[in-house]
Design an enzyme around this catalytic site. Structure first.
Site, PDB file in Angstrom:
ATOM      1  N   HIS A   1      33.353 -48.137  56.140  1.00 43.70           N
ATOM      2  CA  HIS A   1      33.525 -47.014  55.215  1.00 43.70           C
ATOM      3  C   HIS A   1      32.365 -46.898  54.210  1.00 43.70           C
ATOM      4  O   HIS A   1      32.274 -45.913  53.494  1.00 43.70           O
ATOM      5  CB  HIS A   1      34.849 -47.178  54.455  1.00 43.70           C
ATOM      6  CG  HIS A   1      35.327 -45.932  53.784  1.00 43.70           C
ATOM      7  ND1 HIS A   1      35.654 -44.773  54.481  1.00 43.70           N
ATOM      8  CD2 HIS A   1      35.533 -45.639  52.467  1.00 43.70           C
ATOM      9  CE1 HIS A   1      36.034 -43.835  53.629  1.00 43.70           C
ATOM     10  NE2 HIS A   1      35.966 -44.334  52.407  1.00 43.70           N
TER      11      HIS A   1
ATOM     12  N   SER B   1      33.984 -40.003  50.596  1.00 37.82           N
ATOM     13  CA  SER B   1      35.361 -40.500  50.653  1.00 37.82           C
ATOM     14  C   SER B   1      36.318 -39.509  49.975  1.00 37.82           C
ATOM     15  O   SER B   1      36.467 -38.382  50.437  1.00 37.82           O
ATOM     16  CB  SER B   1      35.422 -41.901  50.042  1.00 37.82           C
ATOM     17  OG  SER B   1      36.632 -42.549  50.345  1.00 37.82           O
TER      18      SER B   1
ATOM     19  N   ASP C   1      35.072 -47.500  60.787  1.00 39.16           N
ATOM     20  CA  ASP C   1      35.660 -47.179  59.483  1.00 39.16           C
ATOM     21  C   ASP C   1      37.171 -47.376  59.532  1.00 39.16           C
ATOM     22  O   ASP C   1      37.873 -46.668  60.272  1.00 39.16           O
ATOM     23  CB  ASP C   1      35.327 -45.729  59.117  1.00 39.16           C
ATOM     24  CG  ASP C   1      35.634 -45.401  57.658  1.00 39.16           C
ATOM     25  OD1 ASP C   1      36.564 -45.997  57.100  1.00 39.16           O
ATOM     26  OD2 ASP C   1      34.953 -44.522  57.106  1.00 39.16           O
TER      27      ASP C   1
END
Length: 204
Positions: free
Chosen positions: A183, A102, A152
């Site tokens: 995610h 991320s 996502d």
């Protein structure tokens, strides 16, 4: 920068640069490093920007919109820290492979976007395109693994496809794994990253 360094197998030349997601810390990705390469040295860094008390690697204006000025500054800061850490701990600066999730994947991607030969390779887990409208350095032969979720909400599929295309245009050798997830990280994703890693580092 706050970081953990672990020297593992003396015969293993690789160092994994671990870069956590928003709100994480330098311990978050240690289990993933074990799954990818138990013998590689580990340099796990904590982001030194705080957003509502949560560590990050650079500021953002809002979700999905990066503070580009801070991103450039923090990317340079991380690059310089890598050089200093290599000198301090004695690892091979040319054998560093980033593993980022991320926000950590975004700063790893930014290293690739801004500097030539800054990484030996990268595992980018749920990354976004770090910057647009800039000329990328020559990444000829640089191996990159992208883990993406088909559902996502933060990094939609078109974001992954744009990132893949820009990296390949710069010469990187990109492999994308799509999970039927959002995610969050999945075991299947990490297993595929580990297989990719063995292929690019050991020819397996």
């Amino acid at each position: 920068m706050k970081a953990i360094f672990e020297k593992r197998d003396e015969t293993n030349p690789y160092t994994l640069l671990l870069l956590h997601g928003t709100g994480g810390n330098e311990r978050d990705l240690l289990p993933i490093a074990d799954m990818i390469d138990k013998g590689a040295s580990v340099l796990s860094v904590r982001g030194n920007v705080l957003e509502n008390g949560m560590p990050r690697f650079f500021k953002r204006l809002r979700e999905g919109v990066f503070d580009e000025e801070d991103l450039i500054f923090r990317t340079d800061e991380l690059k310089n820290y890598l050089h200093e850490a290599a000198e301090e701990h004695g690892f091979d600066r040319d054998k560093v492979i980033a593993v980022g999730y991320s926000n950590g994947a975004n700063i790893a991607g930014s290293l690739l976007y801004h500097y030539n030969n800054v990484l030996n390779g990268a595992v980018l887990l749920h990354p976004m395109v770090p910057r647009r409208g800039i000329e990328l350095p020559d990444m000829s032969g640089t191996p990159v693994f992208i883990g993406a979720g088909k559902n996502d909400p933060i990094c939609p599929p078109q974001e992954t496809e744009e990132l893949e295309a820009s990296l390949m245009e710069a010469g990187a050798a990109v492999e994308v794994f799509w999970a039927d997830q959002g995610h969050q990280l999945t075991r299947e994703e990490i297993d595929n990253a580990a297989s990719w890693y063995k292929k690019v580092t050991k020819g397996e």
